[in-house]
Design a protein around this motif. Structure first.
Motif, PDB file in Angstrom:
ATOM      1  N   LEU A   8       0.869  -1.226   0.118  1.00 51.99           N
ATOM      2  CA  LEU A   8       0.002   0.022   0.019  1.00 51.99           C
ATOM      3  C   LEU A   8       0.843   1.245  -0.153  1.00 51.99           C
ATOM      4  N   LEU A   9       1.825   1.317   0.958  1.00 54.45           N
ATOM      5  CA  LEU A   9       2.715   2.473   0.843  1.00 54.45           C
ATOM      6  C   LEU A   9       3.377   2.848  -0.230  1.00 54.45           C
ATOM      7  N   LEU A  10       3.750   1.567  -1.192  1.00 53.81           N
ATOM      8  CA  LEU A  10       4.729   2.005  -2.256  1.00 53.81           C
ATOM      9  C   LEU A  10       4.019   2.739  -3.275  1.00 53.81           C
ATOM     10  N   ARG A  11       2.558   2.623  -3.378  1.00 57.16           N
ATOM     11  CA  ARG A  11       1.674   3.347  -4.119  1.00 57.16           C
ATOM     12  C   ARG A  11       1.944   4.826  -3.997  1.00 57.16           C
ATOM     13  N   GLY A  12       2.549   5.402  -2.892  1.00 57.05           N
ATOM     14  CA  GLY A  12       2.938   6.848  -2.575  1.00 57.05           C
ATOM     15  C   GLY A  12       3.940   7.091  -3.518  1.00 57.05           C
ATOM     16  N   PHE A  13       4.816   6.256  -3.818  1.00 57.38           N
ATOM     17  CA  PHE A  13       5.951   6.567  -4.645  1.00 57.38           C
ATOM     18  C   PHE A  13       5.623   6.691  -6.301  1.00 57.38           C
ATOM     19  N   TYR A  14       4.542   5.586  -6.507  1.00 52.25           N
ATOM     20  CA  TYR A  14       4.011   5.696  -7.890  1.00 52.25           C
ATOM     21  C   TYR A  14       3.508   6.912  -8.214  1.00 52.25           C
ATOM     22  N   ALA A  15       2.837   7.475  -7.248  1.00 51.99           N
ATOM     23  CA  ALA A  15       1.863   8.551  -7.314  1.00 51.99           C
ATOM     24  C   ALA A  15       2.793   9.674  -7.690  1.00 51.99           C
ATOM     25  N   ALA A  69       8.196   3.087   4.901  1.00 53.29           N
ATOM     26  CA  ALA A  69       7.579   4.073   5.627  1.00 53.29           C
ATOM     27  C   ALA A  69       8.426   5.340   5.852  1.00 53.29           C
ATOM     28  N   LEU A  70       9.821   4.834   6.280  1.00 49.69           N
ATOM     29  CA  LEU A  70      10.666   5.911   6.265  1.00 49.69           C
ATOM     30  C   LEU A  70      10.947   6.719   5.137  1.00 49.69           C
TER      31      LEU A  70
END
Length: 155
Positions: A8-15, A69-70
């Motif tokens: 789920l958090l990896l999606r932040g980088f894809y954004a 996360a970091l």
């Protein structure tokens, strides 16, 4: 759970159209998993090696979750709510561990002499599985995990 949270958090980088960071995180996850799985293969008795490798997989994704996360928090300049994330996944982990333990005990306690021998493993599996699902939902509700309300019929 660490896998799903990290995913789920990896999606932040894809954004941010950043695909290099997820690749680098995958290298960390893979390195930890390979190291721990190899250690399990060589250090654990054959009977427990596969169980140890499953635990290694979970630990490697927990490391991946921490790294992701970091890195995402740094990328978002501290706007990632790490406390909420840890609190939610802590509650989920506690629910899963308690439900899993009691489900395992229910499966072991299932009387196998009431059915033909071929059905005994299926009955134990059903008893443990039903116990785990029921207790997980009950505990997640008791821990007030908000995501539970989004499931149909559990509002």
């Amino acid at each position: 759970m660490p896998f799903s949270a990290q995913y789920l958090l990896l999606r932040g980088f894809y954004a941010f159209e950043d695909t290099r960071t997820p690749f680098r995180v995958a290298l960390w996850v893979s390195a930890v998993n390979i190291g721990l799985a190899t250690a399990c293969h060589y250090l654990l008795p054959a009977r427990w090696a596969v169980t140890g490798m499953a635990a290694a997989y979970a630990v490697s994704y927990a490391v991946g979750l921490l790294v992701t996360a970091l890195m995402l928090r740094r990328r978002l300049h501290g706007r990632l709510d790490g406390r909420r994330l840890c609190r939610t996944y802590g509650k989920l982990t506690a629910s899963a561990v308690l439900a899993g333990t009691l489900g395992w005990l229910a499966g072991r306690a299932c009387p196998t002499d009431l059915a033909p021998a071929a059905w005994a493993p299926a009955l134990s599996l059903a008893a443990g599985g039903i116990t785990m699902v029921f207790l997980f939902v009950l505990l997640a509700n008791a821990f007030e995990i908000g995501e539970l309300r989004s499931l149909p019929g559990l509002r």
